[in-house]
Design an enzyme around this catalytic site. Structure first.
Site, PDB file in Angstrom:
ATOM      1  NE  ARG A 165      -3.954  -1.938   0.656  1.00  0.00           N
ATOM      2  CZ  ARG A 165      -3.880  -3.252   0.236  1.00  0.00           C
ATOM      3  NH1 ARG A 165      -2.856  -3.718  -0.472  1.00  0.00           N
ATOM      4  NH2 ARG A 165      -4.941  -4.189   0.604  1.00  0.00           N
ATOM      5  CB  SER A 237      -8.274  -1.523   5.268  1.00  0.00           C
ATOM      6  OG  SER A 237      -8.962  -2.862   4.460  1.00  0.00           O
ATOM      7  CD  GLU A 333      -5.203   1.069   2.977  1.00  0.00           C
ATOM      8  OE1 GLU A 333      -5.200   0.073   3.959  1.00  0.00           O
ATOM      9  OE2 GLU A 333      -5.485   1.057   1.923  1.00  0.00           O
TER      10      GLU A 333
HETATM   11  C1  LIG Z   1     -15.464  -0.076   0.503  1.00  0.00           C
HETATM   12  C2  LIG Z   1     -13.870   0.262   0.206  1.00  0.00           C
HETATM   13  C3  LIG Z   1     -13.276  -0.955  -0.006  1.00  0.00           C
HETATM   14  C4  LIG Z   1     -11.905  -0.799  -0.244  1.00  0.00           C
HETATM   15  N1  LIG Z   1     -11.077  -1.923  -0.521  1.00  0.00           N
HETATM   16  C5  LIG Z   1      -9.866  -1.737  -0.991  1.00  0.00           C
HETATM   17  C6  LIG Z   1      -9.135  -2.875  -1.156  1.00  0.00           C
HETATM   18  O1  LIG Z   1      -9.379  -4.071  -1.297  1.00  0.00           O
HETATM   19  N2  LIG Z   1      -7.777  -2.845  -1.457  1.00  0.00           N
HETATM   20  C7  LIG Z   1      -7.205  -1.457  -1.417  1.00  0.00           C
HETATM   21  O2  LIG Z   1      -5.990  -1.567  -1.757  1.00  0.00           O
HETATM   22  N3  LIG Z   1      -7.855  -0.423  -1.259  1.00  0.00           N
HETATM   23  C8  LIG Z   1      -9.177  -0.418  -0.712  1.00  0.00           C
HETATM   24  N4  LIG Z   1     -10.070   0.646  -0.556  1.00  0.00           N
HETATM   25  C9  LIG Z   1      -9.260   1.996  -0.735  1.00  0.00           C
HETATM   26  C10 LIG Z   1      -9.361   2.618  -2.116  1.00  0.00           C
HETATM   27  O3  LIG Z   1     -10.481   2.279  -2.803  1.00  0.00           O
HETATM   28  C11 LIG Z   1      -8.138   2.827  -2.629  1.00  0.00           C
HETATM   29  O4  LIG Z   1      -6.962   3.435  -1.929  1.00  0.00           O
HETATM   30  C12 LIG Z   1      -8.206   3.568  -3.785  1.00  0.00           C
HETATM   31  O5  LIG Z   1      -7.091   3.310  -4.559  1.00  0.00           O
HETATM   32  C13 LIG Z   1      -8.622   5.121  -3.731  1.00  0.00           C
HETATM   33  O6  LIG Z   1      -8.938   5.701  -5.005  1.00  0.00           O
HETATM   34  P1  LIG Z   1      -9.421   7.077  -4.965  1.00  0.00           P
HETATM   35  O7  LIG Z   1      -9.557   7.282  -6.667  1.00  0.00           O
HETATM   36  O8  LIG Z   1     -10.676   7.051  -4.399  1.00  0.00           O
HETATM   37  O9  LIG Z   1      -8.308   8.083  -4.567  1.00  0.00           O
HETATM   38  P2  LIG Z   1      -8.453   9.239  -3.239  1.00  0.00           P
HETATM   39  O10 LIG Z   1      -9.031   8.530  -2.112  1.00  0.00           O
HETATM   40  O11 LIG Z   1      -9.187  10.364  -3.902  1.00  0.00           O
HETATM   41  O12 LIG Z   1      -7.000   9.718  -3.027  1.00  0.00           O
HETATM   42  C14 LIG Z   1      -6.211   8.529  -2.639  1.00  0.00           C
HETATM   43  C15 LIG Z   1      -4.661   9.283  -2.616  1.00  0.00           C
HETATM   44  O13 LIG Z   1      -4.323   9.417  -4.028  1.00  0.00           O
HETATM   45  C16 LIG Z   1      -3.775  10.714  -4.287  1.00  0.00           C
HETATM   46  N5  LIG Z   1      -4.366  10.784  -5.901  1.00  0.00           N
HETATM   47  C17 LIG Z   1      -5.420  10.715  -6.367  1.00  0.00           C
HETATM   48  N6  LIG Z   1      -5.515  10.795  -7.631  1.00  0.00           N
HETATM   49  C18 LIG Z   1      -4.290  11.210  -7.998  1.00  0.00           C
HETATM   50  C19 LIG Z   1      -3.547  11.657  -9.212  1.00  0.00           C
HETATM   51  N7  LIG Z   1      -4.193  11.577 -10.406  1.00  0.00           N
HETATM   52  N8  LIG Z   1      -2.355  11.946  -9.089  1.00  0.00           N
HETATM   53  C20 LIG Z   1      -1.618  12.171  -7.895  1.00  0.00           C
HETATM   54  N9  LIG Z   1      -2.104  11.887  -6.591  1.00  0.00           N
HETATM   55  C21 LIG Z   1      -3.556  11.251  -6.571  1.00  0.00           C
HETATM   56  C22 LIG Z   1      -4.737  11.710  -3.217  1.00  0.00           C
HETATM   57  O14 LIG Z   1      -4.082  12.722  -3.185  1.00  0.00           O
HETATM   58  C23 LIG Z   1      -4.616  10.723  -2.103  1.00  0.00           C
HETATM   59  O15 LIG Z   1      -3.268  10.754  -1.549  1.00  0.00           O
HETATM   60  C24 LIG Z   1     -11.349   0.602  -0.395  1.00  0.00           C
HETATM   61  C25 LIG Z   1     -12.074   1.629  -0.010  1.00  0.00           C
HETATM   62  C26 LIG Z   1     -13.420   1.355   0.045  1.00  0.00           C
HETATM   63  C27 LIG Z   1     -14.426   2.557   0.381  1.00  0.00           C
END
Ligand SMILES: Cc1cc2nc3c(=O)[nH]c(=O)nc-3n(C[C@H](O)[C@H](O)[C@H](O)COP(=O)(O)OP(=O)(O)OC[C@H]3O[C@@H](n4cnc5c(N)ncnc54)[C@H](O)[C@@H]3O)c2cc1C
Length: 338
Positions: A165, A237, A333
């Site tokens: 991660r 998580s 996380e």
């Molecule tokens: C129900 C649920 C289940 C989940 N299950 C998992 C799982 O099984 N495994 C897992 O790994 N994660 C899981 N997650 C966490 C999440 O889905 C991941 O971390 C995902 O990658 C976040 O994506 P996001 O587009 O929502 O990013 P955001 O939450 O909007 O951003 C996350 C980070 O990325 C940065 N960021 C976003 N876009 C960019 C860009 N274009 N350039 C530079 N930085 C950027 C942001 O600044 C921030 O630091 C889960 C979340 C939920 C709600």
């Protein structure tokens, strides 16, 4: 490019925080992004901005008195096609699970175990998302980004320094680069990874494994275990699983024989944070409007109307209790946005 002031973020974070951004900017192309980065609006906010994806790993403490940037780059192109693999170049605003669906439909293997993870392509490369024995870095070929002066840079997978991660974009380069595209290497012959939990049993119950069967099984398992953020705000998580020295683990094991672990290397093991949370008695408990999910201790939820501060306070209390009982520090996380 769309630009709004005092913009509501409720639809942009899965914790369902009803907060606002002083300025919200969504760009549709690399050119639009570069144009914005050279504008006076960006200059004013250069010291207070955050780039978001779908907000599924963020926790806003309150209104964000700064700039929130979001990518609406949605293109997907095949940049190399061989008998063994395809390289797919995908825009950072592409919805992650739509990409998994595309790959499964086109018989491209490698990310089917990562089905149904919320979020967008850009963040997948920041977070190194993982599930069911697969991490996205296994298939990342390179990452295209732009620095705050508008200069493009291509990061090889090695330069991204992926770990559990973790990536360079979460550490040294946090806030310094904006990811615009990710190039993934997807294989034409699947190498199924079914050794995690009851995945194999579920998939094989349907016959010989297929990409589609894996995607369906993973989605069904996740639906049965994880709360849907549309119904109960959460960010998956909340904590990463702590990695501790084997010696410390052996001492703990003599006191708490049931404490589980997964080997990391010869000197370290990973302890499931969910087990620790459950065993200090927080599973299912609430603190104000924030709570620990009753089926999945690793997930903190917004029961309705919780503030970011309340969720953070709950997280703090849990980590204090775990440290007091086990001497282990667990860390979020989820990204705190303050
Ligand atoms: C129900 C649920 C289940 C989940 N299950 C998992 C799982 O099984 N495994 C897992 O790994 N994660 C899981 N997650 C966490 C999440 O889905 C991941 O971390 C995902 O990658 C976040 O994506 P996001 O587009 O929502 O990013 P955001 O939450 O909007 O951003 C996350 C980070 O990325 C940065 N960021 C976003 N876009 C960019 C860009 N274009 N350039 C530079 N930085 C950027 C942001 O600044 C921030 O630091 C889960 C979340 C939920 C709600």
């Amino acid at each position: 490019m769309q630009q709004y002031t005092n913009y509501p973020l409720l639809q942009h974070n899965t914790f369902q925080m009803d907060v606002r951004a002083a300025l919200y900017v969504e760009y549709n192309s690399v050119d639009e992004l570069c144009q914005f980065l050279s504008s006076t609006d960006f200059e004013h906010h250069r010291n207070r901005f955050i780039h978001i994806g779908a907000g599924s790993n963020l926790l806003f403490a309150g209104d964000y008195n700064g700039l929130v940037l979001h990518s609406a780059i949605h293109d997907l192109e095949v940049v190399e096609d061989t008998s063994e693999y395809q390289l797919l170049r995908v825009g950072s605003g592409y919805v992650w699970d739509d990409l998994v669906a595309y790959c499964v439909d086109h018989k491209l293997a490698g990310i089917e175990n990562l089905s149904a993870i919320p979020g967008e392509v850009g963040a997948s490369a920041v977070q190194n998302i993982g599930a069911y024995g697969v991490e996205v870095c296994d298939v990342i070929d390179r990452v295209e980004a732009i620095d705050l002066q508008g200069t493009p840079r291509i990061f090889t997978k090695e330069e991204c320094q992926y770990g559990y991660r973790d990536s360079i974009f979460k550490r040294e380069l946090r806030g310094k680069y904006i990811i615009t595209h990710v190039v993934y290497r997807l294989m034409k012959s699947p190498a199924f990874k079914l050794g995690y939990g009851d995945l194999r049993a579920r998939v094989e119950a349907e016959g010989d494994p297929t990409l589609d069967a894996v995607r369906k099984a993973v989605t069904a398992i996740r639906d049965s275990k994880l709360p849907n953020p549309k119904e109960l705000g959460n960010a998956g998580s909340f904590f990463t699983n702590p990695v501790i020295p084997r010696e410390q683990y052996d001492t703990l094991k003599s006191k708490f024989p049931d404490i589980p672990s997964y080997p990391i290397d010869e000197t370290h093991v990973k302890v499931p944070a969910g087990w620790l949370i459950e065993h200090v008695g927080w599973k299912g408990r609430a603190l104000g409007h924030a709570a620990v999910h009753d089926r999945q201790a690793l997930v903190l939820v917004n029961k309705g109307g919780a503030t970011g501060a309340e969720i953070m306070q709950l997280a703090h209390r849990i980590s204090q209790d775990i440290y007091a009982q086990y001497g282990i520090r667990i860390v979020p996380e989820v990204n705190y946005i303050q």
